[in-house]
Design a protein around this motif. Structure first.
Motif, short mmCIF file in Angstrom:
data_model
loop_
_atom_site.label_atom_id
_atom_site.label_comp_id
_atom_site.label_asym_id
_atom_site.label_seq_id
_atom_site.Cartn_x
_atom_site.Cartn_y
_atom_site.Cartn_z
N ALA A 59 0.83 -1.20 0.00
CA ALA A 59 0.00 0.00 0.00
C ALA A 59 0.86 1.25 0.00
CB ALA A 59 -0.93 -0.01 1.22
N MET A 78 1.10 3.94 -3.13
CA MET A 78 0.65 5.32 -2.90
C MET A 78 1.79 6.31 -3.09
SD MET A 78 -2.02 4.74 0.26
CE MET A 78 -2.67 6.40 0.23
N VAL A 138 0.02 11.65 3.77
CA VAL A 138 -0.90 11.16 2.74
C VAL A 138 -1.73 12.33 2.24
CG1 VAL A 138 -2.88 9.66 2.27
CG2 VAL A 138 -1.05 8.85 3.77
N ARG A 180 -10.81 6.68 6.64
CA ARG A 180 -9.53 6.26 6.05
C ARG A 180 -9.65 4.92 5.36
NH1 ARG A 180 -6.13 8.44 11.30
NH2 ARG A 180 -5.97 10.60 10.59
N LEU A 186 -8.60 4.68 1.47
CA LEU A 186 -7.53 3.78 1.03
C LEU A 186 -8.08 2.56 0.31
CD1 LEU A 186 -5.86 5.66 2.82
CD2 LEU A 186 -4.59 3.67 3.63
N GLU A 206 -8.93 3.59 -3.20
CA GLU A 206 -7.72 3.89 -3.97
C GLU A 206 -6.95 2.62 -4.33
OE1 GLU A 206 -5.04 5.91 -6.11
OE2 GLU A 206 -6.83 6.79 -5.17
#
Length: 1080
Positions: free
Chosen positions: A261, A265, A482, A629, A633, A636
């Motif tokens: 992850a 990202m 982030v 969150r 996430l 995404e």
């Protein structure tokens, strides 16, 4: 003073605690040669009022606890006999239900053996789905909010388990393929703090005395020693989790998911490295998230203990000092709660339209200790109507000032280091001095320079680290962040378009407001325990370029070398890589839980079958820190929402409305409710909590008042049922132990009902008819069957909308009031009759009502329903079929019970209940206990027909020998039975309503004097009620003002009261005659 900030958060970095910082770090300025005016040190009125109200509420609660006026009548209980299961059952084997059923309910007996058997049978595994005859092609998946590995469960966790397990068990019984995954969070800060304290206590060594690898090994050792305490507690609560898929957030597979992850990202630009302000705990030496920051209100000068200081530190004061204006004799007086930060001041800001400072635009003040010039700048963010309209700027230690430094290209001077001591920028006289000790030194130096202008009390809110108790310091740090803005827009859009449903819906507004103003998220933590950030700083031996950091990120160090070589165009051997020593915020890994638990980034079978999760259920306090969150996430990284619905439950509070908190000492361990606990042990737990002395005293006094005899052994089923009985989708829950105790009594009522049913089943040798073939004949049979059918319909509707309190209320009412209070009493005479046909129908109705009710209650009370259901099965319509468990039986549906719908009986029965109530009242007036007198009902023909149909129920419930129905009106001839003669003179009269009057034959009752007294008292009450009703009709314009149906109800009420008074007068006359006759 600053204007209130609207729109986007001004901070590009970590989560904000702006409201706390506004009240703690407030500073006010004035351009006057003398002391500032009184208004210059005021906070905005709403801020002061808010803090004042909080303090008042807290004081009110504390007084309520310390006062003697606490009602604990509901907590009176006597120790019940504890029955122990003595069967020779090995762990995992099925419990022996052929043993005699104990006389009364005992949680310890009931809850033994069943969970291990469920687990060994694989009943909680989705793979069991294929073996269920009523299986449907639907799945239901969810994850448990992973509790911290450091702690034990509290009642908030118990509420979560009760709700989620009820939903999981319900869907499993419906035939869905259910996956409910257990998990545990590594809890970076909390776990590291616990182990550090342990090592210091047991070995006298600090974390810094170990290498990183050695310390991490110590943490793993502690985790293994601690074992699976939380998992054992979840089992004790009956949670039907699939333990084969249990997930710890530091497991190797989970670590790979976290690394993947982060790398993805970073590659997409959603994770970046930057310097910004973060919430810093000097005691921990780490940045922390907002959820780990508490706010402590102080109303004025208050001395508090701070980690690392031997003496208490004073807070709640405003210090005023002056800055000389460079080049003239004027000065700017500045007020601040944190004078030690003045060494980092770089400017003074005023509003450009403020006429008081027009002549000072572009001028400078001179710093008294560093000789630095501080420019006076203008900005519209300054609120010129508050204070004196001038604000000093400390960008490296204040969130608002940081924004101003970005706008005006101001320097940022860090004057407090990560260890909480002053830096070299302060000069030798302060370098290395602890920040709060430096505060006194700064004040002393200002006095010496004659720049000190005073100190006054000041209400404020202190940001406190919940893990260490330290006062939070905003510090500038280079961290990983982030980018949240675009992901937040998608999360809002998902709700707007109906792809993600938030329940209750009023949280949708909170969701949108927070995500619309979201800050970027700091995910760096300066810890050793956690997921070490998979980013590597690149350096080139012999290079002089040290100005700019060079970073790469990768899944492995080997991949990092390849990436660095490609990025910087050098050979892998010509560079050095050092992995970032920081770890990722625990919330980052927790945000991956819904898909990492299923094997992501691999496309596993679990990912294919159970992702997206069906629902997420959690406390409403996690809407920002976890739920939002996960949505961002999950969308995404997987391209899909992680779940389709979010169900929020309320917070659990104590009976005084206080949030359950370790710092208040009011946390209740669910195991103490399940197993019972003495007051002495409760008090010991408070003393072990290392609380503030005042809070400890309040906590212990609250326990003495609330639990004078400790907490009774209530059992898991009673606790779960009580928790699900609250409306969880609304206001916070103030849990009452008396309600849990009431649910334990309900468990015993269920137990005794099944004992009675088993007794009836043992006395019959005729096989029971299956449910579809069971047709009730008598009116009371039809009524109870219809009541169950209505309860099933209500449960079906409520479960689909997750209104569990409606389900529990409906089932409780049916079992207690319809089944026990009415039907069992009515069926007892039937079971003694010689009429086998009627008797057999009644037994079949009784069996199916009890069996179906146990299935309905199974999701909420798994242990008790399993125990009782297993006892009933040998007597069922098909005793030869294989019996598994109630938790995989089909959940009752309204369509099953269409043939049990009798709306007319349900409509008629309230009259029967009212007649029984009045009849019992008449019996009580005469103190009749054993005798069963005759009773006459003087009523209209339609009411007579209803009472005739339910005459057996009236006699059984009202303890009446015979019911005589007398209809004085026309129409009695149309009845299928003859009207009885009028009631005898001297009967005791009770009025049901204007159309039904009861006459109890009490002429043979003894003790006329006592009856006369009771009737006279009752007459006085009726006379008072009559006068009240009559007074309502005498108001001016009564006919015009009061609606017609209300006037009719009032008239009927008056007529009934007058009739009842007339009857009482007649009874009193008869009783006096009887008394006189007996006297002569």
């Amino acid at each position: 003073m600053w204007k209130s900030t609207r729109g986007k958060s001004f901070r590009a970095g970590a989560e904000s605690i702006h409201s706390t910082w506004r009240t703690w770090g407030r500073r006010l300025c004035s351009q006057t040669p003398g002391p500032p005016p009184p208004s210059s040190s005021k906070q905005p009125l709403h801020s002061l009022r808010s803090q004042s109200e909080k303090a008042k509420r807290k004081n009110k609660r504390d007084k309520a606890i310390l006062s003697s006026n606490v009602d604990n009548s509901g907590m009176k209980w006597s120790e019940k006999e504890k029955v122990i299961y003595t069967g020779a059952t090995l762990p995992g084997e099925k419990k022996d239900t052929t043993l005699p059923l104990p006389q009364s309910y005992s949680p310890k007996y009931v809850e033994s053996c069943w969970y291990h058997w469920w687990e060994k049978q694989g009943l909680f595994s989705p793979e069991k789905h294929r073996e269920i005859p009523h299986a449907v092609d639907k799945y239901f998946s969810l994850c448990i909010p992973p509790p911290n590995v450091t702690g034990t469960l509290h009642l908030g966790h118990a509420l979560t388990v009760a709700i989620e397990d009820s939903l999981a068990r319900w869907r499993r019984m419906q035939g869905h393929k259910v996956l409910w995954v257990p998990g545990c969070d590594h809890a970076g800060i909390a776990t590291q703090a616990v182990v550090e304290r342990r090592l210091l206590r047991d070995h006298g060594r600090r974390r810094q005395d170990y290498s990183r690898e050695e310390f991490v090994q110590e943490v793993w050792k502690w985790k293994k020693e601690k074992g699976d305490e939380i998992y054992d507690q979840l089992r004790k609560l009956g949670a039907s989790l699939d333990w084969n898929r249990a997930c710890f957030t530091l497991d190797p597979d989970f670590n790979r998911a976290v690394t993947e992850a982060f790398v993805r990202m970073c590659d997409s630009g959603l994770v970046y490295r930057s310097e910004s302000l973060v919430n810093w705990s000097c005691a921990l030496g780490s940045a922390i998230s907002d959820v780990e920051v508490d706010s402590k209100q102080v109303s004025g000068s208050t001395h508090l203990s701070v980690p690392g200081y031997q003496q208490k530190v004073e807070f709640g004061t405003m210090v005023t000092f002056a800055y000389p204006i460079n080049g003239n004799h004027g000065e700017v007086a500045v007020a601040t709660t944190r004078p030690e930060t003045m060494l980092g001041d770089v400017a003074i800001a005023v509003h450009p339209d403020d006429p008081r400072y027009q002549s000072l635009h572009g001028q400078h003040c001179r710093h008294p200790f560093t000789n630095r010039l501080l420019p006076i700048i203008t900005d519209t963010m300054v609120d010129m109507d508050v204070g004196t309209g001038a604000v000093k700027l400390t960008p490296a230690h204040d969130y608002t000032d940081f924004l101003l430094s970005q706008r005006h290209s101001l320097p940022r001077l860090t004057v407090i280091g990560g260890d909480g001591t002053m830096t070299s920028l302060c000069g030798q006289w302060l370098e290395g001095v602890k920040r709060f000790e430096a505060r006194e030194k700064v004040i002393g130096a200002l006095i010496e320079k004659k720049l000190f202008r005073g100190k006054r009390d000041h209400a404020m809110s202190l940001p406190i680290c919940s893990r260490s108790g330290d006062v939070i310091e905003p510090l500038l740090k280079k961290q990983w962040f982030v980018r949240c803005e675009e992901m937040a827009k998608k999360a809002i859009q998902a709700v707007d378009e109906g792809k993600l449903e938030i329940i209750p819906h009023f949280y949708t507004k909170t969701w949108k407001n927070w995500l619309s103003n979201i800050s970027d998220w700091c995910i760096s933590r300066q810890l050793w325990w956690g997921h070490q950030i998979p980013a590597y700083q690149v350096s080139f031996p012999g290079s002089d370029d040290t100005q700019e950091e060079k970073w790469v990120w990768a899944r492995t160090e080997a991949q990092a070398k390849d990436r660095a070589a490609a990025k910087f165009g050098v050979s892998p051997d010509a560079m050095t890589l050092i992995q970032d020593p920081d770890v990722l915020d625990t919330w980052f890994s927790s945000a991956l839980f819904p898909f990492a638990m299923l094997g992501w980034p691999q496309q596993t079978e679990d990912m294919k079958q159970f992702y997206p999760n069906t629902i997420l259920e959690t406390g409403s306090d996690l809407i920002f820190f976890w739920v939002a969150r996960m949505v961002m996430l999950g969308t995404e990284l997987t391209g899909q929402l992680p779940f389709k619905q979010v169900l929020f439950h309320s917070l659990v509070r104590d009976k005084y409305g206080r949030k359950m908190s370790k710092s208040l000492g009011n946390v209740v361990d669910p195991l103490d409710v399940i197993l019972g606990v003495s007051l002495e042990r409760l008090q010991e737990k408070v003393m072990e909590g290392n609380l503030d002395p005042r809070e400890e005293a309040i906590a212990m006094e609250a326990q003495r008042k609330d639990f004078p005899e400790g907490i009774a052994e209530c059992g898991t089923d009673a606790l779960r049922f009580a928790l699900c009985s609250y409306k969880a989708q609304g206001e916070d829950i103030s849990l009452s132990m008396s309600q849990v105790l009431g649910c334990r009594h309900f468990c015993n009522k269920m137990w005794q009902t099944v004992r009675f049913t088993l007794g009836a089943l043992e006395d019959t040798d005729v096989p029971l008819t299956p449910l579809p073939e069971t047709a009730p004949v008598s009116c009371v049979d039809r009524w109870v069957c219809s009541r169950l059918s209505s309860a099933v319909r209500q449960c079906e509707k409520a479960l689909e909308s997750y209104q569990l309190h409606i389900v529990t209320s409906s089932l409780h009412a049916f079992w207690l009031h319809d089944l026990c209070d009415v039907y069992l009493e009515c069926v007892k005479p039937v079971l003694k009759q010689q009429d086998k046909a009627e008797r057999q129908v009644a037994i079949a109705v009784l069996y199916h009502c009890v069996s179906l009710s146990l299935c309905l209650l199974s999701p909420f009370m798994p242990f008790l329903t399993e125990e009782l259901w297993q006892r009933l099965q040998p007597y069922g319509p098909d005793p030869g079929r294989a019996v598994t468990s109630v938790c995989v039986q089909p959940y009752p549906t309204a369509s099953q019970l269409v043939h049990w719908q009798f709306p007319q009986e349900e409509t008629d029965f309230p009259l029967v209940q009212e007649v029984v109530r009045v009849a019992r009242s008449l019996r009580a007036q005469c103190h009749i206990t054993k005798d069963r007198p005759d009773m006459w009902a003087v009523c209209t023909p339609d009411k007579a027909q209803i009472l005739y149909n339910f005459s057996h129920a009236v006699c059984a419930l009202g303890r009446i020998s015979n019911l005589h129905l007398h209809c004085p009106q026309d129409g009695a001839t149309s009845l299928p039975f003859p009207s009885a003669p009028p009631p005898p003179e001297g009967s005791l009269v009770g009025v049901v309503d204007h159309s039904v009057q009861l006459h109890l034959d009490v002429q043979n009752c003894s003790n006329a004097d006592q009856q006369i007294v009771l009737l006279s008292q009752h007459r006085e009450k009726l006379q008072f009620r009559l006068q009240q009703s009559l007074s309502q009709t005498k108001v001016m314009n009564y006919t015009e003002k009061v609606p017609g149906h209300i006037r009719k109800e009032t008239a009927n009420k008056i007529a009934a009261l007058e009739q009842e008074l007339k009857s009482i007068d007649n009874q009193l006359l008869v009783l006096k005659n009887v008394k006189n006759a007996s006297g002569s």
